[in-house]
Design a protein around this motif. Structure first.
Motif, PDB file in Angstrom:
ATOM      1  N   PHE A  91       0.839  -1.206   0.000  1.00 38.92           N
ATOM      2  CA  PHE A  91       0.000   0.000   0.000  1.00 38.92           C
ATOM      3  C   PHE A  91       0.874   1.256   0.000  1.00 38.92           C
ATOM      4  O   PHE A  91       0.644   2.196  -0.776  1.00 38.92           O
ATOM      5  CB  PHE A  91      -0.917  -0.013   1.221  1.00 38.92           C
ATOM      6  N   LEU A  92       1.898   1.276   0.849  1.00 36.28           N
ATOM      7  CA  LEU A  92       2.799   2.429   0.916  1.00 36.28           C
ATOM      8  C   LEU A  92       3.535   2.634  -0.404  1.00 36.28           C
ATOM      9  O   LEU A  92       3.721   3.769  -0.853  1.00 36.28           O
ATOM     10  CB  LEU A  92       3.815   2.235   2.054  1.00 36.28           C
ATOM     11  N   ALA A  93       3.952   1.530  -1.033  1.00 33.08           N
ATOM     12  CA  ALA A  93       4.661   1.615  -2.312  1.00 33.08           C
ATOM     13  C   ALA A  93       3.773   2.225  -3.386  1.00 33.08           C
ATOM     14  O   ALA A  93       4.208   3.093  -4.165  1.00 33.08           O
ATOM     15  CB  ALA A  93       5.128   0.225  -2.743  1.00 33.08           C
ATOM     16  N   ILE A  94       2.523   1.792  -3.417  1.00 36.73           N
ATOM     17  CA  ILE A  94       1.588   2.279  -4.436  1.00 36.73           C
ATOM     18  C   ILE A  94       1.254   3.749  -4.227  1.00 36.73           C
ATOM     19  O   ILE A  94       1.177   4.531  -5.183  1.00 36.73           O
ATOM     20  CB  ILE A  94       0.313   1.404  -4.435  1.00 36.73           C
ATOM     21  N   VAL A  95       1.069   4.148  -2.964  1.00 38.46           N
ATOM     22  CA  VAL A  95       0.781   5.559  -2.662  1.00 38.46           C
ATOM     23  C   VAL A  95       1.980   6.439  -3.010  1.00 38.46           C
ATOM     24  O   VAL A  95       1.831   7.504  -3.610  1.00 38.46           O
ATOM     25  CB  VAL A  95       0.392   5.727  -1.180  1.00 38.46           C
ATOM     26  N   LEU A  96       3.189   5.978  -2.652  1.00 34.86           N
ATOM     27  CA  LEU A  96       4.396   6.749  -2.973  1.00 34.86           C
ATOM     28  C   LEU A  96       4.576   6.858  -4.478  1.00 34.86           C
ATOM     29  O   LEU A  96       4.956   7.915  -5.003  1.00 34.86           O
ATOM     30  CB  LEU A  96       5.622   6.080  -2.343  1.00 34.86           C
ATOM     31  N   MET A  97       4.275   5.779  -5.181  1.00 29.95           N
ATOM     32  CA  MET A  97       4.342   5.777  -6.641  1.00 29.95           C
ATOM     33  C   MET A  97       3.420   6.854  -7.213  1.00 29.95           C
ATOM     34  O   MET A  97       3.778   7.571  -8.154  1.00 29.95           O
ATOM     35  CB  MET A  97       3.905   4.394  -7.145  1.00 29.95           C
ATOM     36  N   SER A  98       2.242   6.997  -6.617  1.00 29.30           N
ATOM     37  CA  SER A  98       1.267   7.987  -7.084  1.00 29.30           C
ATOM     38  C   SER A  98       1.712   9.403  -6.768  1.00 29.30           C
ATOM     39  O   SER A  98       1.435  10.336  -7.523  1.00 29.30           O
ATOM     40  CB  SER A  98      -0.102   7.714  -6.443  1.00 29.30           C
ATOM     41  N   VAL A 100       4.788  10.399  -6.742  1.00 31.94           N
ATOM     42  CA  VAL A 100       5.906  10.742  -7.615  1.00 31.94           C
ATOM     43  C   VAL A 100       5.493  10.792  -9.084  1.00 31.94           C
ATOM     44  O   VAL A 100       5.788  11.756  -9.795  1.00 31.94           O
ATOM     45  CB  VAL A 100       7.072   9.743  -7.423  1.00 31.94           C
ATOM     46  N   PHE A 101       4.793   9.755  -9.550  1.00 32.38           N
ATOM     47  CA  PHE A 101       4.468   9.648 -10.972  1.00 32.38           C
ATOM     48  C   PHE A 101       2.965   9.590 -11.256  1.00 32.38           C
ATOM     49  O   PHE A 101       2.544   9.015 -12.259  1.00 32.38           O
ATOM     50  CB  PHE A 101       5.146   8.411 -11.580  1.00 32.38           C
ATOM     51  N   GLY A 102       2.158  10.173 -10.407  1.00 31.33           N
ATOM     52  CA  GLY A 102       0.723  10.163 -10.643  1.00 31.33           C
ATOM     53  C   GLY A 102       0.138   8.772 -10.451  1.00 31.33           C
ATOM     54  O   GLY A 102       0.772   7.886  -9.872  1.00 31.33           O
ATOM     55  N   LYS A 103      -1.062   8.568 -10.952  1.00 31.24           N
ATOM     56  CA  LYS A 103      -1.773   7.294 -10.746  1.00 31.24           C
ATOM     57  C   LYS A 103      -1.181   6.187 -11.622  1.00 31.24           C
ATOM     58  O   LYS A 103      -1.898   5.481 -12.334  1.00 31.24           O
ATOM     59  CB  LYS A 103      -3.260   7.513 -11.049  1.00 31.24           C
ATOM     60  N   SER A 104       0.145   6.060 -11.552  1.00 33.84           N
ATOM     61  CA  SER A 104       0.869   5.167 -12.468  1.00 33.84           C
ATOM     62  C   SER A 104       0.659   3.700 -12.169  1.00 33.84           C
ATOM     63  O   SER A 104       0.777   2.857 -13.069  1.00 33.84           O
ATOM     64  CB  SER A 104       2.359   5.489 -12.438  1.00 33.84           C
ATOM     65  N   PHE A 105       0.363   3.357 -10.917  1.00 28.87           N
ATOM     66  CA  PHE A 105       0.142   1.949 -10.580  1.00 28.87           C
ATOM     67  C   PHE A 105      -0.964   1.354 -11.446  1.00 28.87           C
ATOM     68  O   PHE A 105      -0.871   0.212 -11.898  1.00 28.87           O
ATOM     69  CB  PHE A 105      -0.232   1.803  -9.099  1.00 28.87           C
ATOM     70  N   CYS A 106      -2.009   2.157 -11.698  1.00 34.16           N
ATOM     71  CA  CYS A 106      -3.170   1.669 -12.445  1.00 34.16           C
ATOM     72  C   CYS A 106      -2.816   1.258 -13.869  1.00 34.16           C
ATOM     73  O   CYS A 106      -3.403   0.306 -14.402  1.00 34.16           O
ATOM     74  CB  CYS A 106      -4.257   2.741 -12.472  1.00 34.16           C
ATOM     75  N   SER A 107      -1.892   1.953 -14.490  1.00 34.71           N
ATOM     76  CA  SER A 107      -1.569   1.662 -15.892  1.00 34.71           C
ATOM     77  C   SER A 107      -0.254   0.915 -16.072  1.00 34.71           C
ATOM     78  O   SER A 107       0.066   0.484 -17.184  1.00 34.71           O
ATOM     79  CB  SER A 107      -1.503   2.967 -16.698  1.00 34.71           C
ATOM     80  N   TRP A 108       0.500   0.743 -14.994  1.00 39.67           N
ATOM     81  CA  TRP A 108       1.791   0.066 -15.119  1.00 39.67           C
ATOM     82  C   TRP A 108       1.854  -1.276 -14.393  1.00 39.67           C
ATOM     83  O   TRP A 108       2.589  -2.168 -14.810  1.00 39.67           O
ATOM     84  CB  TRP A 108       2.916   0.968 -14.585  1.00 39.67           C
ATOM     85  N   MET A 109       1.084  -1.433 -13.315  1.00 37.81           N
ATOM     86  CA  MET A 109       1.226  -2.657 -12.519  1.00 37.81           C
ATOM     87  C   MET A 109      -0.080  -3.359 -12.151  1.00 37.81           C
ATOM     88  O   MET A 109      -0.086  -4.573 -11.992  1.00 37.81           O
ATOM     89  CB  MET A 109       2.000  -2.353 -11.223  1.00 37.81           C
ATOM     90  N   CYS A 110      -1.143  -2.612 -12.001  1.00 39.79           N
ATOM     91  CA  CYS A 110      -2.391  -3.222 -11.518  1.00 39.79           C
ATOM     92  C   CYS A 110      -2.872  -4.337 -12.452  1.00 39.79           C
ATOM     93  O   CYS A 110      -3.107  -4.091 -13.636  1.00 39.79           O
ATOM     94  CB  CYS A 110      -3.481  -2.159 -11.387  1.00 39.79           C
TER      95      CYS A 110
END
Length: 366
Positions: A91-98, A100-110
């Motif tokens: 959860f912390l990794a995904i929030v930090l990712m957001s 720094v690089f916006g909602k990137s988890f959704c299009s790069w990893m989810c």
């Protein structure tokens, strides 16, 4: 009227193949976690007769509510709860990712986002174009994910006391929540199957239907992404108004009408940047004082690095695998069907009262 400069063709390589590779590798990782978890559950089903496989900590990533509660518990107590510690670091990794690089988890990893993209691509091949709901339907439907997120935040932060949160995280239900989730899909009901089928069909017609309208996790990351210092910017002087960026955006953001893309729907997929035909016209820039262009490859490296560093921190600090023994799991498995969770405000109040009584009882006994 702005003066247009001489057009210089954009020869920079796209990032979509790399993004697809990252998505595919993360999806394979999730499948591997799923197989390991199946073998772990199989051990429980046979009451320990089959070979023992360690429960994969990565499955915590599929328990976002428990992870959010663990995050709030960390903020209020400074302690890392050990029921699903890996979920907290994911959860912390995904929030930090957001951040720094916006909602990137959704299009790069989810994995759900990846599946939604594939379904959306299939739909576009059928209809030869990208379908979009009219505004009078799109805006109300997009509010649904924020309503669900609001209900979650209200339930955890305003309805539950810190003692109740600890009591819930300590509860047998939370310990076996991942196993219950497994059986939800393994023994899926007719109603659930119909709902999932409807969502699948709707995703063919409307790209990313679940992500756009119903995912509360995406809503949270979208809000966090607004504070990211890195945004896609358009140089209106060199822009030739071709509209390709607008057509390429899977979130229907009117990139060709703004100078800086500030949207909770932007997932930093960089599709718009890739299709721009003019050099240095559409790019991801840092809004910090340096205001430098961010190389697309650094975005890929940064996203993967953030995830690996934060989750790696959980592993190296001993906060990854939970401390529930296989004997405890076997015991909980036998009683699992009797475990439930609070639903609604009244149940939350009862949980608060019960947690308070338990704490007072422990104090008296000590």
């Amino acid at each position: 009227m702005e003066k247009k400069n001489k057009i210089i063709r954009n020869n920079e390589k796209g990032i979509q193949k790399i993004r697809f590779a990252v998505q595919s590798l993360f999806a394979l990782l999730c499948i591997w976690i799923g197989v390991e978890f199946y073998l772990f559950v199989r051990f429980l089903e046979t009451n320990g007769a089959s070979a023992f496989y360690q429960r994969p900590p990565g499955v915590d990533g599929f328990l976002p509510i428990s992870s959010f509660m663990s995050f709030y518990y960390l903020l209020t107590t400074g302690e890392i709860h050990q029921a699903h510690p890996a979920g907290l670091f994911i959860f912390l990794a995904i929030v930090l990712m957001s951040l720094v690089f916006g909602k990137s988890f959704c299009s790069w990893m989810c994995p759900i986002g990846f599946l939604s993209e594939l379904i959306g691509d299939f739909g576009e091949k059928i209809f030869k174009r990208r379908l979009k709901l009219p505004k009078f339907l799109d805006y109300p439907l997009r509010s649904l994910k924020y309503l669900m997120l609001g209900f979650l935040i209200y339930s955890v932060i305003f309805l539950m006391t810190p003692l109740a949160i600890k009591y819930f995280l300590d509860s047998p239900y939370n310990i076996v929540a991942d196993i219950k989730m497994y059986y939800f899909f393994a023994n899926i009901s007719r109603t659930s199957l119909i709902v999932i089928s409807v969502l699948f069909i709707l995703s063919i017609f409307i790209r990313n239907f679940w992500c756009r309208f119903l995912c509360p996790y995406g809503a949270l990351l979208g809000i966090v992404s607004l504070f990211s210092p890195n945004k896609i910017q358009r140089n209106s002087t060199s822009c030739i108004d071709c509209g390709l960026c607008n057509k390429a955006c899977p979130s229907f953001i009117k990139v060709d009408k703004v100078k800086t893309v500030i949207s909770d729907e932007c997932s930093t997929c960089l599709n718009c940047v890739d299709v721009c035909p003019v050099k240095d016209t559409l790019q991801l820039n840092s809004l910090l004082p340096s205001k430098k262009k961010i190389n697309k490859k650094y975005v890929a490296i940064g996203i993967v690095s953030i995830f690996m560093i934060v989750t790696g921190l959980g592993i190296f600090t001993g906060n990854w695998q939970n401390r529930v023994t296989k004997e405890e799991y076997l015991l909980h498995y036998k009683m699992m069907n009797s475990y439930g969770h609070p639903t609604g405000p009244n149940a939350m109040k009862q949980l608060n009262e019960q947690a308070s009584k338990e704490i007072k009882k422990e104090i008296k006994e000590n």
